[in-house]
Design an enzyme around this catalytic site. Structure first.
Site, PDB file in Angstrom:
ATOM      1  N   CYS A 116      27.514  37.189  61.636  1.00 21.74           N
ATOM      2  CA  CYS A 116      28.550  36.372  61.828  1.00 21.74           C
ATOM      3  C   CYS A 116      28.471  35.414  60.301  1.00 21.74           C
ATOM      4  O   CYS A 116      29.426  34.689  60.115  1.00 21.74           O
ATOM      5  CB  CYS A 116      28.562  35.464  62.968  1.00 21.74           C
ATOM      6  SG  CYS A 116      28.819  36.298  64.447  1.00 21.74           S
ATOM      7  N   HIS A 252      32.724  28.869  61.454  1.00 20.15           N
ATOM      8  CA  HIS A 252      32.927  30.167  62.340  1.00 20.15           C
ATOM      9  C   HIS A 252      33.456  30.320  63.557  1.00 20.15           C
ATOM     10  O   HIS A 252      33.076  29.100  64.175  1.00 20.15           O
ATOM     11  CB  HIS A 252      31.331  30.655  62.094  1.00 20.15           C
ATOM     12  CG  HIS A 252      31.083  32.121  63.089  1.00 20.15           C
ATOM     13  ND1 HIS A 252      32.034  33.300  63.287  1.00 20.15           N
ATOM     14  CD2 HIS A 252      30.191  32.205  64.047  1.00 20.15           C
ATOM     15  CE1 HIS A 252      31.769  33.900  63.981  1.00 20.15           C
ATOM     16  NE2 HIS A 252      30.726  33.443  64.804  1.00 20.15           N
ATOM     17  N   ASN A 282      35.792  35.822  68.675  1.00 20.50           N
ATOM     18  CA  ASN A 282      34.614  35.774  67.715  1.00 20.50           C
ATOM     19  C   ASN A 282      35.062  36.930  66.766  1.00 20.50           C
ATOM     20  O   ASN A 282      34.644  38.144  67.316  1.00 20.50           O
ATOM     21  CB  ASN A 282      33.376  35.903  68.279  1.00 20.50           C
ATOM     22  CG  ASN A 282      32.259  35.641  67.158  1.00 20.50           C
ATOM     23  OD1 ASN A 282      32.675  35.894  66.147  1.00 20.50           O
ATOM     24  ND2 ASN A 282      30.921  35.429  67.650  1.00 20.50           N
TER      25      ASN A 282
HETATM   26  O1  UT7 Z   1      28.787  34.358  66.782  1.00 19.13           O
HETATM   27  C1  UT7 Z   1      27.387  34.418  66.576  1.00 19.13           C
HETATM   28  C2  UT7 Z   1      27.035  33.421  67.504  1.00 19.13           C
HETATM   29  N1  UT7 Z   1      27.135  33.544  68.978  1.00 19.13           N
HETATM   30  C3  UT7 Z   1      27.291  32.487  69.572  1.00 19.13           C
HETATM   31  O2  UT7 Z   1      27.169  31.308  68.858  1.00 19.13           O
HETATM   32  C4  UT7 Z   1      27.449  32.481  71.136  1.00 19.13           C
HETATM   33  C5  UT7 Z   1      26.630  31.425  71.569  1.00 19.13           C
HETATM   34  N2  UT7 Z   1      26.681  31.389  73.081  1.00 19.13           N
HETATM   35  C6  UT7 Z   1      27.912  30.917  73.803  1.00 19.13           C
HETATM   36  O3  UT7 Z   1      28.958  30.698  73.134  1.00 19.13           O
HETATM   37  C7  UT7 Z   1      27.515  30.649  75.021  1.00 19.13           C
HETATM   38  O4  UT7 Z   1      26.346  30.722  75.457  1.00 19.13           O
HETATM   39  C8  UT7 Z   1      28.377  31.994  76.329  1.00 19.13           C
HETATM   40  C9  UT7 Z   1      29.814  31.654  76.167  1.00 19.13           C
HETATM   41  C10 UT7 Z   1      27.775  33.306  75.604  1.00 19.13           C
HETATM   42  C11 UT7 Z   1      28.005  31.661  77.616  1.00 19.13           C
HETATM   43  O5  UT7 Z   1      28.333  30.429  77.923  1.00 19.13           O
HETATM   44  P1  UT7 Z   1      27.332  29.569  78.810  1.00 19.13           P
HETATM   45  O6  UT7 Z   1      27.875  28.373  79.250  1.00 19.13           O
HETATM   46  O7  UT7 Z   1      26.013  29.281  77.941  1.00 19.13           O
HETATM   47  O8  UT7 Z   1      26.742  30.385  80.239  1.00 19.13           O
HETATM   48  P2  UT7 Z   1      25.428  30.896  80.730  1.00 19.13           P
HETATM   49  O9  UT7 Z   1      25.157  32.042  79.719  1.00 19.13           O
HETATM   50  O10 UT7 Z   1      24.589  29.886  80.845  1.00 19.13           O
HETATM   51  O11 UT7 Z   1      25.909  31.479  82.069  1.00 19.13           O
HETATM   52  C12 UT7 Z   1      26.256  30.617  83.054  1.00 19.13           C
HETATM   53  C13 UT7 Z   1      26.694  31.547  84.291  1.00 19.13           C
HETATM   54  C14 UT7 Z   1      25.879  32.605  84.417  1.00 19.13           C
HETATM   55  O12 UT7 Z   1      25.871  32.560  86.014  1.00 19.13           O
HETATM   56  P3  UT7 Z   1      24.436  31.794  86.946  1.00 19.13           P
HETATM   57  O13 UT7 Z   1      23.378  32.729  86.587  1.00 19.13           O
HETATM   58  O14 UT7 Z   1      24.751  30.403  86.846  1.00 19.13           O
HETATM   59  O15 UT7 Z   1      25.110  32.276  88.323  1.00 19.13           O
HETATM   60  C15 UT7 Z   1      26.409  33.755  83.928  1.00 19.13           C
HETATM   61  O16 UT7 Z   1      25.987  34.946  84.811  1.00 19.13           O
HETATM   62  O17 UT7 Z   1      28.134  32.075  83.924  1.00 19.13           O
HETATM   63  C16 UT7 Z   1      27.669  33.493  84.256  1.00 19.13           C
HETATM   64  N3  UT7 Z   1      28.646  34.489  83.292  1.00 19.13           N
HETATM   65  C17 UT7 Z   1      30.013  34.803  83.520  1.00 19.13           C
HETATM   66  N4  UT7 Z   1      30.731  34.383  84.385  1.00 19.13           N
HETATM   67  C18 UT7 Z   1      32.079  34.783  84.411  1.00 19.13           C
HETATM   68  C19 UT7 Z   1      28.300  34.959  82.026  1.00 19.13           C
HETATM   69  N5  UT7 Z   1      29.323  35.322  81.563  1.00 19.13           N
HETATM   70  C20 UT7 Z   1      30.216  35.508  82.334  1.00 19.13           C
HETATM   71  C21 UT7 Z   1      31.612  35.877  82.224  1.00 19.13           C
HETATM   72  N6  UT7 Z   1      32.538  35.621  83.547  1.00 19.13           N
HETATM   73  N7  UT7 Z   1      32.110  36.541  81.300  1.00 19.13           N
END
Ligand code: UT7
Length: 325
Positions: A116, A252, A282
């Site tokens: 990225c 980004h 992204n």
């Molecule tokens: O471009 C390169 C760099 N990349 C980035 O900068 C991406 C960085 N990360 C992010 O943008 C975020 O961490 C994400 C968007 C990927 C995830 O958001 P988050 O607020 O960090 O969520 P999380 O991973 O902590 O997950 C929270 C909950 C989990 O469920 P539980 O364990 O709390 O029950 C996940 O299983 O959300 C769940 N979850 C989803 N739910 C519905 C994860 N993906 C999804 C989904 N739909 N697509």
């Protein structure tokens, strides 16, 4: 050293594939919801390349647009750089495929892989070539078909990415231009965001999880927010510029929450931040040049304005560029 020691962006271009994939469509594929995706990422839709449409196809349209805007012909290019993680082929490079399409013969052309952060890396390399007199007119492209390395059964990743290409022409100039760039990497974070397989490790595997992106999103998020704030502060201090002198942040586009956190730290208002993640998702190395092109073409970014570009991605890699448009 040439008599024009700076580099300046003289044209921008962008291209998105026609097919729009909405969050609602993804609800039918994995256990997710439009509300979750919007709330956690800011993404509403993404573009997906058609069958047979390649990274080079997207790059070609964006490049021609950027060259038209700059008023340069392909023959005038003396360096072609393509930042991509999704090249058409293992080799030759997408940059040389693009070179052949454009009808340039003889200029050096190579791909640059910094995920990225690829566009910021490529801009930094192009800037060094111009500053040292090695090149006068450089085509810098960020182009991706991330849909090809997406696991459509993994809700942690498949909602996040899209396809697209952006390009700029960077030319030698008597006035700046690019004020400075910073690029960094720390390879210890390999497995937080990666595609496990590759031509040397597990070539041609049938295992979907091995040949698609996997990410520990939450861990990446925390490092990304801190690192981006730090690099923004560092590049401003390198140039003795205070955040209130900035006209634009062109970040980004990974997650609206990350973008907003960086903008807040710089005390920039939302209307000074270029956001495309809602419509593009992204697009990795394409996201900054696509956002820049959009804001230039709709008249938001004007000649002479001060712009901060910043990116963070797999590796980890991160980087920033400070420039006068
Ligand atoms: O471009 C390169 C760099 N990349 C980035 O900068 C991406 C960085 N990360 C992010 O943008 C975020 O961490 C994400 C968007 C990927 C995830 O958001 P988050 O607020 O960090 O969520 P999380 O991973 O902590 O997950 C929270 C909950 C989990 O469920 P539980 O364990 O709390 O029950 C996940 O299983 O959300 C769940 N979850 C989803 N739910 C519905 C994860 N993906 C999804 C989904 N739909 N697509």
């Amino acid at each position: 050293m040439t008599d024009a020691p700076y580099s300046r962006i003289t044209g921008t271009g962008g291209y998105l594939p026609e097919r729009i994939m909405t969050n609602a469509e993804l609800e039918a594929v994995v256990d997710t919801s439009d509300a979750w995706i919007r709330e956690r990422t800011g993404i509403e839709q993404r573009r997906i390349a058609a069958d047979g449409e390649t990274t080079c196809d997207l790059a070609e349209v964006a490049s021609r647009q950027a060259m038209d805007a700059a008023g340069v012909t392909p023959q005038e290019l003396d360096l072609i750089l393509v930042a991509t993680t999704t090249p058409d082929k293992i080799f030759p490079s997408t940059a040389t495929l693009l070179q052949a399409r454009l009808g340039n013969h003889g200029a050096p052309a190579f791909d640059l892989q910094a995920v990225c952060t690829g566009f910021v890396y490529a801009l930094s390399v192009a800037d060094q070539f111009i500053k040292t007199g090695m090149a006068k007119t450089v085509l810098v492209v960020g182009a991706e078909t991330l849909s090809r390395i997406t696991n459509w059964e993994d809700r942690n990743t498949c909602v996040l990415f899209g396809d697209g290409a952006g390009a700029v022409v960077l030319q030698a100039s008597e006035s700046p231009g690019i004020l400075s760039t910073r690029i960094h990497a720390d390879g210890q974070y390999e497995t937080l965001l990666h595609v496990p397989s590759g031509p040397s490790r597990l070539p041609a595997t049938d295992d979907v999880a091995e040949r698609t992106m996997c990410m520990k999103g939450n861990e990446v998020f925390k490092v990304a927010v801190n690192t981006l704030s730090q690099i923004a502060a560092d590049i401003l201090s390198d140039n003795r510029i205070s955040p209130d002198q900035l006209d634009w942040l062109v970040p980004h586009q990974a997650n609206l929450r990350i973008i907003n956190a960086t903008a807040r730290k710089l005390k920039l208002s939302p209307d000074q931040t270029v956001v495309t993640v809602d419509r593009h998702a992204n697009t990795s190395s394409a996201s900054i040049p696509l956002a820049l092109n959009e804001a230039v073409r709709d008249g938001r970014i004007q000649k002479g304005e001060l712009i901060l570009l910043e990116a963070f991605g797999g590796g980890f890699t991160w980087g920033a560029a400070l420039l006068r448009f």
